[in-house]
Design a protein around this motif. Structure first.
Motif, PDB file in Angstrom:
ATOM      1  N   ARG A 160       0.827  -1.208   0.000  1.00 50.59           N
ATOM      2  CA  ARG A 160       0.000   0.000   0.000  1.00 50.59           C
ATOM      3  C   ARG A 160       0.861   1.258   0.000  1.00 50.59           C
ATOM      4  N   ARG A 199      -5.760 -10.953  -4.938  1.00 48.71           N
ATOM      5  CA  ARG A 199      -6.533 -12.184  -5.037  1.00 48.71           C
ATOM      6  C   ARG A 199      -6.529 -12.711  -6.469  1.00 48.71           C
ATOM      7  N   THR A 202      -6.478  -5.448  -2.491  1.00 49.76           N
ATOM      8  CA  THR A 202      -6.890  -6.792  -2.070  1.00 49.76           C
ATOM      9  C   THR A 202      -7.438  -7.584  -3.252  1.00 49.76           C
ATOM     10  N   GLN A 203      -8.243  -6.940  -4.072  1.00 51.08           N
ATOM     11  CA  GLN A 203      -8.826  -7.606  -5.237  1.00 51.08           C
ATOM     12  C   GLN A 203      -7.752  -8.027  -6.224  1.00 51.08           C
ATOM     13  N   ARG A 204      -6.808  -7.130  -6.499  1.00 52.58           N
ATOM     14  CA  ARG A 204      -5.758  -7.459  -7.464  1.00 52.58           C
ATOM     15  C   ARG A 204      -4.868  -8.600  -6.937  1.00 52.58           C
ATOM     16  N   SER A 241      -6.629   1.891  -3.544  1.00 51.94           N
ATOM     17  CA  SER A 241      -7.340   1.710  -2.280  1.00 51.94           C
ATOM     18  C   SER A 241      -7.050   0.324  -1.727  1.00 51.94           C
ATOM     19  N   ALA A 242      -7.319   0.135  -0.445  1.00 55.35           N
ATOM     20  CA  ALA A 242      -7.102  -1.165   0.183  1.00 55.35           C
ATOM     21  C   ALA A 242      -7.955  -2.235  -0.493  1.00 55.35           C
ATOM     22  N   ASP A 243      -9.200  -1.893  -0.824  1.00 50.94           N
ATOM     23  CA  ASP A 243     -10.080  -2.867  -1.480  1.00 50.94           C
ATOM     24  C   ASP A 243      -9.561  -3.239  -2.868  1.00 50.94           C
ATOM     25  N   MET A 244      -9.105  -2.236  -3.613  1.00 56.71           N
ATOM     26  CA  MET A 244      -8.575  -2.498  -4.950  1.00 56.71           C
ATOM     27  C   MET A 244      -7.339  -3.381  -4.880  1.00 56.71           C
TER      28      MET A 244
END
Length: 224
Positions: free
Chosen positions: A43, A59, A55-57, A50-53
């Motif tokens: 990060r 994954r 995390t998604q990438r 963003s943290a969500d973005m």
């Protein structure tokens, strides 16, 4: 990876973009080329994600076999992300992409750059001919980041971490080092301004900074 946009094309290039073409994906790879990182370190290197973005990438890249997650042994015990052996094969692609895009006449030289990005640019722009006869280990300190740069026999090796032995040590911030390498900031001026600490008993720093010349910019189309 359900829900992601697909090219639906049998071409291997298209499939490669399916794997790493989503926004931030290739930059995650860039951040891991020099070794494993914790989520918080990723990060810090990708402040625009963003943290969500992120995390998604991570994954998606893990599902694709490009990245893996593992726990460091005690006493650290923290979880890190790292490239798989196959993912690490992206290194020359990322390096060549960096060299290619460094010729862009619209590249902003004054834009902020992270420590890993700057250090990887050394790989992209290293000139073996300019390094003839240069044999040294240079320790780079860029904020909290520590990097070991070894040049010998016209070859460049870079690793994250403290150098056990260094012929020269450069302590600064990424912006100052970028200006020294690719801008017009003289070494003496950076030292005088206090933005640079230098331990250089052999006087290697000046030449070291000249081993990474920018290529000629590509010409823009004539719109006249």
């Amino acid at each position: 990876m359900a829900g992601r946009r697909k090219y639906d094309d049998g071409c291997a290039v298209a499939h490669g973009l399916d794997l790493i073409g989503e926004r931030w994906a290739l930059l995650v790879v860039r951040e891991l080329l020099l070794g494993p990182k914790r989520f918080t370190d990723l990060r810090a290197g990708l402040p625009g994600a963003s943290a969500d973005m992120l995390t998604q990438r991570l994954r998606e890249l893990t599902e694709a076999g490009v990245v893996r997650r593992r726990k460091l042994p005690p006493p650290a015990g923290s979880w890190v992300y790292e490239l798989t052996a196959w993912g690490a094969e992206l290194e020359p692609i990322v390096t060549q992409l960096g060299r290619w895009s460094s010729r862009s006449p619209t590249l902003r030289r004054d834009a902020e750059i992270g420590a890993d990005s700057l250090v990887l640019s050394l790989r992209a722009l290293f000139d073996p001919k300019a390094a003839e006869g240069f044999d040294a280990v240079v320790a780079l300190g860029l904020g909290e980041g520590r990097f070991r740069v070894q040049i010998a026999d016209g070859r460049l090796e870079i690793a994250r971490g403290q150098a056990d032995r260094a012929d020269a040590t450069i302590e600064t911030d990424p912006g100052t080092l970028s200006a020294l390498l690719y801008g017009d900031l003289p070494l003496a001026e950076a030292l005088q301004a206090g933005g640079l600490l230098l331990d250089d008993p052999r006087g290697l720093a000046e030449r070291f900074l000249r081993l990474f010349p920018l290529p000629e910019p590509a010409a823009l189309p004539d719109r006249s």
